[in-house]
Scaffold this motif. Structure first.
Motif, short mmCIF file in Angstrom:
data_model
loop_
_atom_site.label_atom_id
_atom_site.label_comp_id
_atom_site.label_asym_id
_atom_site.label_seq_id
_atom_site.Cartn_x
_atom_site.Cartn_y
_atom_site.Cartn_z
N GLY A 82 0.81 -1.21 0.00
CA GLY A 82 0.00 0.00 0.00
C GLY A 82 0.84 1.26 0.00
O GLY A 82 2.07 1.22 -0.07
N GLN A 83 0.15 2.40 0.10
CA GLN A 83 0.79 3.71 0.11
C GLN A 83 0.72 4.31 1.50
O GLN A 83 -0.33 4.30 2.14
CB GLN A 83 0.09 4.64 -0.89
N SER A 84 1.85 4.81 1.97
CA SER A 84 1.89 5.46 3.28
C SER A 84 1.26 6.84 3.20
O SER A 84 1.57 7.62 2.30
CB SER A 84 3.34 5.57 3.76
N TYR A 85 0.36 7.14 4.14
CA TYR A 85 -0.27 8.45 4.18
C TYR A 85 0.71 9.53 4.63
O TYR A 85 0.74 10.64 4.09
CB TYR A 85 -1.47 8.46 5.14
N SER A 86 1.52 9.21 5.65
CA SER A 86 2.40 10.22 6.24
C SER A 86 3.68 10.44 5.44
O SER A 86 4.20 11.55 5.37
CB SER A 86 2.76 9.84 7.68
N PHE A 87 4.21 9.38 4.80
CA PHE A 87 5.44 9.51 4.01
C PHE A 87 5.15 9.74 2.53
O PHE A 87 6.08 10.00 1.76
CB PHE A 87 6.31 8.26 4.17
N ASN A 88 3.88 9.59 2.14
CA ASN A 88 3.47 9.84 0.76
C ASN A 88 4.30 9.01 -0.23
O ASN A 88 4.86 9.53 -1.20
CB ASN A 88 3.59 11.33 0.42
N GLY A 89 4.38 7.72 0.03
CA GLY A 89 5.13 6.82 -0.84
C GLY A 89 4.79 5.38 -0.55
O GLY A 89 4.06 5.08 0.41
N PRO A 90 5.30 4.45 -1.36
CA PRO A 90 5.04 3.02 -1.13
C PRO A 90 5.57 2.56 0.22
O PRO A 90 6.65 2.98 0.65
CB PRO A 90 5.78 2.33 -2.29
N VAL A 91 4.83 1.69 0.87
CA VAL A 91 5.20 1.22 2.20
C VAL A 91 6.42 0.32 2.16
O VAL A 91 7.31 0.42 3.02
CB VAL A 91 4.01 0.48 2.85
N ALA A 92 6.51 -0.57 1.17
CA ALA A 92 7.59 -1.57 1.12
C ALA A 92 8.99 -0.95 1.14
O ALA A 92 9.83 -1.36 1.96
CB ALA A 92 7.41 -2.49 -0.09
#
Length: 318
Positions: A80-90
């Motif tokens: 998924g996409q991180s809300y706080s970092f604005n990028g892919p979680v992996a």
């Protein structure tokens, strides 16, 4: 049972374990009060804007639908996409994981270098000054909170003596010397507890082993104490110690959150804490799933080492 059958059997247990963790964490995270949209918008949050952001993120869907969407992505490596970092979680988790892994490996190396010899010497000199000293170290290490020892180390070695940096992190690929200087105090802080637990277990296990009948038989045969210690007693004493070390090694990664927060280390534990505070659902879910995978892998490695030292374990599993 052959070793590969034992490994395959344990690997198959990963599937229901990780699935159960994913379900539990997903629903638990969504029970936390607050909305990611409100955290993202801050003071600009209005009811209409919050609803708009939630629709964009898919948070308006029922939880079972959200879980299926997320888990289907996990199966293909998309966390998924991180809300706080604005990028892919992996990629975010991969970077943070190796920072925490370095801290954990350094802690494990230092703690074993101290606890194993100290535990053996204490067992060989039971009720002596060395034994009482080691027991005092064990009690102190377990009793002192991590946040307190971290602050004390900063006050003495960073602020007072200026030997090491107060906080921060330098990647080993950038400057290995500075990397080690930044990792000394966090490593010592985590080592206190690790040394205490492993040393006490090594001492008690060695004392129990030295009291076994076969040890007395070997002494009666005239074998030298050194041969008995290193040839027979040490191997059998290591089995419960390795179990404890394996548990510690698994818990260290998730338990490093306090140390990473104190020393401002951008590791996995600190990232999880930030994700929880920001209501970053995908990042929290991915982090806990990674921790569960890590803990399962460490447990498997521990069991394999123990079964190598004592093959009877695999026979009992058959």
């Amino acid at each position: 049972m052959e070793w590969y059958e034992y490994v395959l059997k344990r690997l198959l247990l990963f599937v229901p374990t990780l699935f159960g963790v994913s379900v539990f964490v997903f629903y638990l995270v969504h029970l936390v009060p607050g909305s990611p949209a409100v955290a993202m918008l801050g003071v600009r949050a209005t009811e209409e804007r919050v609803q708009e952001i939630e629709r964009e993120l898919g948070l308006h869907e029922p939880l079972p639908v959200q879980y299926v969407d997320w888990f289907s992505g996990v199966l293909v490596g998309n966390l998924g996409q991180s809300y706080s970092f604005n990028g892919p979680v992996a990629p975010i988790l991969a970077d943070r994981f190796f920072v925490s892994l370095e801290l954990v490996l350094l802690t494990l190396l230092v703690s074993l270098s101290v606890s194993i010899p100290l535990g053996i010497v204490a067992a060989l000199n039971k009720n002596s000054a060395v034994d009482y000293f080691s027991m005092g170290v064990g009690i102190t290490g377990v009793s002192v909170p991590t946040f307190f020892s971290g602050v004390v180390f900063i006050a003495i070695f960073a602020v007072g003596l200026s030997w090491f940096p107060v906080s921060g992190y330098v990647a080993p690929t950038e400057d290995l010397v500075e990397n080690l200087r930044h990792m000394v105090l966090p490593t010592l802080t985590m080592t206190l507890v690790a040394v205490a637990v492993a040393m006490r277990m090594m001492r008690s296990s060695m004392i129990e082993t030295l009291g076994e009948e076969y040890i007395r038989f070997l002494k009666a045969k005239g074998l030298r104490s050194r041969s008995i210690l290193f040839g027979h007693a040490l191997k059998n004493s290591f089995i419960p110690v390795i179990t404890v070390i394996g548990l510690q090694f698994g818990y260290m990664l998730s338990g490093a959150v306090v140390v990473e927060q104190i020393f401002a280390i951008p590791g996995l534990g600190r990232t999880v804490l930030q994700a929880v505070l920001q209501r970053d659902y995908p990042l929290v879910q991915g982090s806990v799933l990674l921790l569960a995978l890590w803990f399962s892998a460490v447990n498997l490695g521990t069991d394999l080492i123990i079964s190598y030292l004592d093959p009877r374990i695999m026979e009992e599993e058959a």
